[in-house]
Scaffold this motif. Sequence first.
Motif, PDB file in Angstrom:
ATOM      1  N   MET A 205       0.833  -1.205   0.000  1.00  0.00           N
ATOM      2  CA  MET A 205       0.000   0.000   0.000  1.00  0.00           C
ATOM      3  C   MET A 205       0.870   1.258   0.000  1.00  0.00           C
ATOM      4  O   MET A 205       0.592   2.230  -0.701  1.00  0.00           O
ATOM      5  CB  MET A 205      -0.920   0.009   1.224  1.00  0.00           C
ATOM      6  N   ILE A 206       1.940   1.241   0.812  1.00  0.00           N
ATOM      7  CA  ILE A 206       2.834   2.412   0.847  1.00  0.00           C
ATOM      8  C   ILE A 206       3.521   2.573  -0.505  1.00  0.00           C
ATOM      9  O   ILE A 206       3.636   3.685  -1.028  1.00  0.00           O
ATOM     10  CB  ILE A 206       3.895   2.260   1.956  1.00  0.00           C
ATOM     11  N   LEU A 207       3.968   1.461  -1.099  1.00  0.00           N
ATOM     12  CA  LEU A 207       4.596   1.519  -2.408  1.00  0.00           C
ATOM     13  C   LEU A 207       3.649   2.121  -3.440  1.00  0.00           C
ATOM     14  O   LEU A 207       4.031   2.965  -4.246  1.00  0.00           O
ATOM     15  CB  LEU A 207       5.015   0.112  -2.850  1.00  0.00           C
ATOM     16  N   GLU A 208       2.405   1.682  -3.402  1.00  0.00           N
ATOM     17  CA  GLU A 208       1.430   2.205  -4.356  1.00  0.00           C
ATOM     18  C   GLU A 208       1.262   3.711  -4.171  1.00  0.00           C
ATOM     19  O   GLU A 208       1.154   4.467  -5.134  1.00  0.00           O
ATOM     20  CB  GLU A 208       0.079   1.502  -4.186  1.00  0.00           C
ATOM     21  N   TYR A 209       1.248   4.157  -2.926  1.00  0.00           N
ATOM     22  CA  TYR A 209       1.130   5.595  -2.659  1.00  0.00           C
ATOM     23  C   TYR A 209       2.319   6.353  -3.243  1.00  0.00           C
ATOM     24  O   TYR A 209       2.164   7.408  -3.858  1.00  0.00           O
ATOM     25  CB  TYR A 209       1.034   5.835  -1.153  1.00  0.00           C
ATOM     26  N   ILE A 210       3.506   5.794  -3.056  1.00  0.00           N
ATOM     27  CA  ILE A 210       4.705   6.447  -3.585  1.00  0.00           C
ATOM     28  C   ILE A 210       4.650   6.516  -5.106  1.00  0.00           C
ATOM     29  O   ILE A 210       5.025   7.512  -5.713  1.00  0.00           O
ATOM     30  CB  ILE A 210       5.978   5.692  -3.135  1.00  0.00           C
ATOM     31  N   PHE A 211       4.144   5.442  -5.731  1.00  0.00           N
ATOM     32  CA  PHE A 211       4.078   5.428  -7.185  1.00  0.00           C
ATOM     33  C   PHE A 211       3.088   6.477  -7.696  1.00  0.00           C
ATOM     34  O   PHE A 211       3.304   7.116  -8.716  1.00  0.00           O
ATOM     35  CB  PHE A 211       3.664   4.050  -7.691  1.00  0.00           C
ATOM     36  N   ILE A 212       1.989   6.639  -6.980  1.00  0.00           N
ATOM     37  CA  ILE A 212       0.978   7.611  -7.402  1.00  0.00           C
ATOM     38  C   ILE A 212       1.474   9.033  -7.160  1.00  0.00           C
ATOM     39  O   ILE A 212       1.216   9.936  -7.945  1.00  0.00           O
ATOM     40  CB  ILE A 212      -0.341   7.375  -6.642  1.00  0.00           C
ATOM     41  N   HIS A 213       2.198   9.238  -6.052  1.00  0.00           N
ATOM     42  CA  HIS A 213       2.683  10.577  -5.690  1.00  0.00           C
ATOM     43  C   HIS A 213       4.200  10.554  -5.519  1.00  0.00           C
ATOM     44  O   HIS A 213       4.706  10.676  -4.404  1.00  0.00           O
ATOM     45  CB  HIS A 213       2.032  11.047  -4.389  1.00  0.00           C
ATOM     46  N   PRO A 214       4.939  10.380  -6.609  1.00  0.00           N
ATOM     47  CA  PRO A 214       6.398  10.259  -6.480  1.00  0.00           C
ATOM     48  C   PRO A 214       7.052  11.471  -5.840  1.00  0.00           C
ATOM     49  O   PRO A 214       8.112  11.354  -5.224  1.00  0.00           O
ATOM     50  CB  PRO A 214       6.874  10.069  -7.931  1.00  0.00           C
ATOM     51  N   ASN A 215       6.445  12.642  -5.942  1.00  0.00           N
ATOM     52  CA  ASN A 215       7.047  13.843  -5.344  1.00  0.00           C
ATOM     53  C   ASN A 215       6.930  13.850  -3.822  1.00  0.00           C
ATOM     54  O   ASN A 215       7.519  14.703  -3.154  1.00  0.00           O
ATOM     55  CB  ASN A 215       6.405  15.102  -5.918  1.00  0.00           C
TER      56      ASN A 215
ATOM     57  N   PHE B  86      14.740   1.580  -1.004  1.00  0.00           N
ATOM     58  CA  PHE B  86      15.622   1.901  -2.127  1.00  0.00           C
ATOM     59  C   PHE B  86      14.942   2.903  -3.052  1.00  0.00           C
ATOM     60  O   PHE B  86      15.552   3.862  -3.512  1.00  0.00           O
ATOM     61  CB  PHE B  86      15.957   0.619  -2.893  1.00  0.00           C
ATOM     62  N   TYR B  87      13.658   2.687  -3.283  1.00  0.00           N
ATOM     63  CA  TYR B  87      12.910   3.533  -4.207  1.00  0.00           C
ATOM     64  C   TYR B  87      12.827   4.974  -3.707  1.00  0.00           C
ATOM     65  O   TYR B  87      13.044   5.914  -4.471  1.00  0.00           O
ATOM     66  CB  TYR B  87      11.500   2.966  -4.404  1.00  0.00           C
ATOM     67  N   VAL B  88      12.510   5.161  -2.433  1.00  0.00           N
ATOM     68  CA  VAL B  88      12.328   6.532  -1.937  1.00  0.00           C
ATOM     69  C   VAL B  88      13.643   7.300  -1.878  1.00  0.00           C
ATOM     70  O   VAL B  88      13.636   8.523  -1.811  1.00  0.00           O
ATOM     71  CB  VAL B  88      11.666   6.556  -0.538  1.00  0.00           C
ATOM     72  N   LYS B  89      14.775   6.599  -1.939  1.00  0.00           N
ATOM     73  CA  LYS B  89      16.067   7.286  -1.908  1.00  0.00           C
ATOM     74  C   LYS B  89      16.531   7.715  -3.304  1.00  0.00           C
ATOM     75  O   LYS B  89      17.471   8.479  -3.430  1.00  0.00           O
ATOM     76  CB  LYS B  89      17.132   6.369  -1.291  1.00  0.00           C
ATOM     77  N   ARG B  90      15.888   7.211  -4.341  1.00  0.00           N
ATOM     78  CA  ARG B  90      16.302   7.549  -5.692  1.00  0.00           C
ATOM     79  C   ARG B  90      15.928   8.991  -6.023  1.00  0.00           C
ATOM     80  O   ARG B  90      14.951   9.530  -5.515  1.00  0.00           O
ATOM     81  CB  ARG B  90      15.643   6.614  -6.710  1.00  0.00           C
ATOM     82  N   GLU B  91      16.700   9.587  -6.889  1.00  0.00           N
ATOM     83  CA  GLU B  91      16.494  10.998  -7.209  1.00  0.00           C
ATOM     84  C   GLU B  91      15.314  11.215  -8.135  1.00  0.00           C
ATOM     85  O   GLU B  91      14.573  12.175  -8.021  1.00  0.00           O
ATOM     86  CB  GLU B  91      17.768  11.577  -7.845  1.00  0.00           C
ATOM     87  N   SER B  92      15.146  10.352  -9.134  1.00  0.00           N
ATOM     88  CA  SER B  92      14.058  10.557 -10.084  1.00  0.00           C
ATOM     89  C   SER B  92      13.549   9.217 -10.596  1.00  0.00           C
ATOM     90  O   SER B  92      14.284   8.242 -10.663  1.00  0.00           O
ATOM     91  CB  SER B  92      14.525  11.406 -11.264  1.00  0.00           C
ATOM     92  N   HIS B  93      12.280   9.198 -10.971  1.00  0.00           N
ATOM     93  CA  HIS B  93      11.649   7.986 -11.470  1.00  0.00           C
ATOM     94  C   HIS B  93      10.796   8.354 -12.672  1.00  0.00           C
ATOM     95  O   HIS B  93       9.822   9.085 -12.531  1.00  0.00           O
ATOM     96  CB  HIS B  93      10.783   7.340 -10.400  1.00  0.00           C
TER      97      HIS B  93
END
Length: 332
Positions: free
Chosen positions: A178-188, A218-225
Amino acid sequence: MKILVVDDEKIILQGIVRLLKSNPLVDDVYWAEDAFIALDFLKGHQVDAVVTDIRMPEMDGLELIKIAREEELCDNFIILSGFAEFKYAQQAISYQVTEYILKPVDPEELDKAVRDIKYKTELKEKNRNNQENSVVTSEELEEKIRLETYKETEIEWILQNILLLPDIRHPQSQKIRMILEYIFIHPNAKDAVGDFIGKSNFLPVDCAAQSLYEVMCFYVKRESHPSSVVNALLITIEQYRNAEVCLDYVAGQLFINSNYLSGLISRSIGISFHSFVRLLRVSFAQEMLKNTRNYSMEAIGYKSGFSNTNMFFRTFRDITGITPKNYRTGGK
């Protein structure tokens, strides 16, 4: 709760109705012997959930769900299916079905599905009230996230709503998905999510949950997606339980080259697309093994998205270090 049951087999229909009437969370139970009668009923009555068989003459259960969703007649659906139609039932993933229940119906599993819908309905109502009382609407908040002009308290409000359901009702791996999905929807908003992760001291104990957690960190530490990565992972999270989902399928949905997409995903989340799908499927299988006793290992494998039992056993053992059977019995 008000529930409509749809099944063309009278004995099964009566049995489901009887089980639901004995449930203290259910106020009213209605029934229909085919999908056409069910649709007519839904157009004139509001219900909290529809329990429907898949195979029915003229219009099947999936078509019923599709029409009911398109016409906004109901939000929650529970599918009943025999094992022979199990793969067919997986097509309903895109319809956001609450639960698949294999026949013969296990009363405890039906009860759990009802409780989940009850909780989901109450949470939705609570969120609606919170939005009405909040300073900004959800649309305005999404815009603030996109432009990175949000306040910390506003982000916390969204995180609390996203985390509330899986934290209370579900095991750890679903919470992480669920948290991953939230990050994907709101990458900023990934920095705020990363902050939340760091402060929560959340340490998953299941092997698949731990792996997903590492992917998330790992994903939240990346600079851009790239947006294509976000869209690809969203499609994967929504449909990983369909055994047909693969990199070529996802790339086709986005109209981009599969080799190019594969490289983007690997660079963005640190693992391959194939590994990500394996983690999602095993984490779902872990939840089923923990919380259900009536499903065979073969059924759990299919329900988790594996095309055959051998692949399920091999993948589960590769990721967790033990077999599904040993996991179910606590390693005994």
